[in-house]
Design an enzyme around this catalytic site. Structure first.
Site, PDB file in Angstrom:
ATOM      1  CD  GLU A  43      28.966  46.615  49.921  1.00  0.00           C
ATOM      2  OE1 GLU A  43      29.155  47.836  49.890  1.00  0.00           O
ATOM      3  OE2 GLU A  43      28.894  45.907  48.887  1.00  0.00           O
ATOM      4  CE  LYS A 109      31.758  50.642  48.589  1.00  0.00           C
ATOM      5  NZ  LYS A 109      30.410  50.173  48.155  1.00  0.00           N
ATOM      6  CB  CYS A 143      31.668  46.416  47.364  1.00  0.00           C
ATOM      7  SG  CYS A 143      30.655  45.810  45.981  1.00  0.00           S
TER       8      CYS A 143
END
Length: 258
Positions: A43, A109, A143
């Site tokens: 990431e 995300k 994540c």
């Protein structure tokens, strides 16, 4: 394609310095001696997990995306990882997947890490995507998405669930446990690529980059607390055999995410 060979690169990141990180990853990629189908980076691999996108955000026509396309073309492999991207006056933590042809697919995300204030500077994604590559269906996530199983739920019959992360050492047990859980509940390969090192905010990262099969068995892992590259070969037959023998996905509840 029955096999998909993937290189997982676990690295320390140079804080907010895209050029130096590109140099670092170029060297690592050039040291891969095996032929691989896909290279996975962590990431925010050009900056570290920064809450200062105003200073360092890139564009989809910027240097790092062009670098990814160059790597994909030269190595004849796909490459992916997340970047800070500026678009339409918004900032995104964007997972970018570049095919060998140069074609780009991306996922923003969805679950922004409120503990670090990510939700105050970045815009959340709204769409889950499935990337089709060499006969495989890949679901990319980032994540903090790992903590939300409903979003990852395998309603698309995907083969691989893929997370890139900056997941800190104090909560690494959760990372290990949830990666395994996602593979079991979705009956898919699950891959998690994390970073190592200490960032400017004094957060420590110890890696634990790994891959799990459809039964939640770990099939590859990196060395802890060190920059490392591990190559894992995924097998389509494993997925079909397990899903035929254990037809659990057919018993899932039906609902919609609003």
């Amino acid at each position: 394609m029955q096999h998909l060979k993937i290189a997982l690169i676990q690295a320390d990141l140079v804080w907010q310095n895209a050029k130096q990180n590109r140099i670092k990853f170029s060297k690592k990629i050039n040291n891969i001696t095996e032929t691989v189908d896909l290279i996975v980076l962590p990431e925010m691999f050009t900056t570290g997990f920064s809450m200062q996108p105003q200073k360092i955000a890139e564009y989809m026509v910027g240097d790092t995306v062009k670098w990814m396309q160059q790597i994909a073309s030269e190595k004849k492999t796909a490459i992916c990882g997340s970047l800070i991207i500026s678009e339409n006056k918004n900032f995104y933590n964007r997972f970018i997947f570049v095919h060998p042809s140069g074609k780009i697919e991306y996922y923003n995300k969805r679950h922004l890490f409120t503990l670090a204030g990510e939700h105050t500077v970045y815009t959340p994604g709204k769409e889950k995507i499935i990337i089709e590559y060499k006969g495989w269906k890949i679901c990319p996530l980032v994540c903090y998405d790992l903590r939300f199983p409903v979003w990852a739920r395998n309603v698309e019959n995907y083969d691989v669930l893929m997370y890139v992360a900056n997941w800190p050492k104090p909560r690494i047990s959760a990372w290990d446990t949830l990666l395994k859980a996602r593979s079991i509940e979705n009956m898919c390969y699950t891959i998690g690529v994390n970073r190592v090192g200490i960032d400017t905010n004094n957060l420590e990262y110890n890696g634990h980059t790994a891959a799990y099969n459809c039964l939640g068995e770990q099939v590859a892992k990196t060395q802890e607390n060190t920059e490392d590259i591990v190559i894992v070969s995924l097998e389509k037959n494993h997925i079909s055999e397990i899903r035929t023998k254990l037809n659990f996905l057919s018993d899932k509840d039906i609902f919609e995410i609003t």
